[in-house]
Design an enzyme around this catalytic site. Structure first.
Site, PDB file in Angstrom:
ATOM      1  CG  HIS A   1      -1.992  -1.021   1.185  1.00  8.33           C
ATOM      2  ND1 HIS A   1      -2.872  -1.164   0.138  1.00  8.33           N
ATOM      3  CD2 HIS A   1      -2.312  -1.997   2.086  1.00  8.33           C
ATOM      4  CE1 HIS A   1      -3.689  -2.185   0.391  1.00  8.33           C
ATOM      5  NE2 HIS A   1      -3.363  -2.713   1.555  1.00  8.33           N
TER       6      HIS A   1
ATOM      7  CG  ASP B   1      -2.762  -8.406   0.524  1.00 10.13           C
ATOM      8  OD1 ASP B   1      -2.035  -8.717   1.481  1.00 10.13           O
ATOM      9  OD2 ASP B   1      -3.792  -7.713   0.629  1.00 10.13           O
TER      10      ASP B   1
HETATM   11 ZN   LIG Z   1      -4.107  -7.240   2.527  1.00 11.84          ZN
END
Ligand SMILES: [Zn+2]
Length: 309
Positions: free
Chosen positions: A125, A162
């Site tokens: 992220h 993910d």
């Molecule tokens: Zn994640």
């Protein structure tokens, strides 16, 4: 060829608030899983500290300094609602970078067949100049740039399974024609990016959003039909995996219904492409995975596959 496993105890010292899903217990669960007898042949190394040079290929100097300066001497400070820093966070993040770079060095030089790095905080992220979603430095992006700059890799592919979209990795490589970024993720879900229409400036971003409730069969179909052909056509010199295990049905943060067997299956699929195109070169980095039992089992299956067991 052997599989290299990199981790470091300093990654346990990145403290998050009580009850936070991204906690040191995650790494202990991974460690325990990989202590089983069947992993005796893993080549184990402690992750070195990552260099500023490697980080600056992805994150501006000013950003790195800001993270370092925000690191408290005691207690916990918040960067945003999800992302926190404690005394040990900066070193933990540097160990993650060091693991990414060392794994890339060893795999690119052919000294090991592939590598798995278990470090925290995770990375996918983290945008060029923005920490978020538990992430400080984007480890897979740093590994990709390192492979290109230090080892002359022409093209690098990153596959991210993910359950959350890797907005950071997408941000960093949006305009880079030499890095393919492929992601399967639940949508709608944090961070909100990852629509199929987000394809990058050179059509090197491949987003495969999956609805809540997606099961093994639908995930495997999506992986086979939407991700693997693009990967095959790209002909990467190295495949990097953003290995988050939070698409597991037990995970508390999301609602996909995968099992540990699906991650092992996806690993084998990527290994087959890596074998045919880039001498099997794979560097895998732990991202999310917040149910400790699911994380342990999924990691074990992933690493067993990497070891060819
Ligand atoms: Zn994640």
């Amino acid at each position: 060829m052997s599989t290299l496993y990199l981790t470091h105890p300093a990654c346990l010292d990145h403290e998050t608030p009580l009850g936070h899903p991204e906690c040191a217990e995650r790494l202990r669960a991974v460690e325990r899983a990989l202590e089983q007898e069947k992993f005796a042949l893993l080549l184990r190394e402690q992750a070195p500290l990552g260099s500023r040079e490697a980080i600056h290929r992805v994150h501006p100097e000013r950003y790195v300094e800001a993270i370092e300066q925000a690191t408290p001497r005691s207690g916990i400070v918040h960067i945003d609602g999800d992302t926190a820093l404690s005394r040990g966070s900066f070193e933990a993040a540097l160990r993650g970078v060091g693991a990414a770079v060392r794994a890339t060095d060893e795999v690119m030089a052919g000294r090991v067949g592939n590598a798995f790095c278990a470090t925290r905080p995770p990375g996918h992220h983290a945008e060029r100049a923005q920490a978020m979603g538990f992430c400080l430095f984007n480890n897979v992006a740093i590994a990709a740039r390192h492979a290109r700059t230090a080892h002359g890799a022409g093209r690098v592919a990153i596959v991210d399974w993910d359950v959350h979209h890797g907005n950071g990795t997408q941000d960093i490589f949006w305009s880079d024609p030499d890095v393919l970024y492929c992601s399967t993720h639940e949508m709608p879900l944090y961070p909100g990016t990852g629509a199929m229409s987000e394809q990058g400036e050179h059509d090197t971003i491949v987003n495969v959003p999956l609805p809540a409730g997606t099961n093994s069969r639908s995930f495997r179909e999506a992986f086979d039909f939407a991700i693997l052909p693009r990967l095959e056509a790209f002909k990467a010199d190295l495949i990097i995996i953003s290995a988050g295990f939070d698409a597991h049905w037990r995970d508390p943060l999301a609602n996909l219904n995968l099992t540990e067997a699906d991650f092992a299956w996806a690993t084998l699929r990527l290994m087959a492409i890596a074998d045919s195109q880039c001498k099997g070169r794979i560097v895998s980095m732990l991202e999310g995975g917040y149910d400790l039992d699911a994380l342990a089992k999924s990691t074990a299956g992933h690493v067993e596959a990497l070891m060819g067991m």
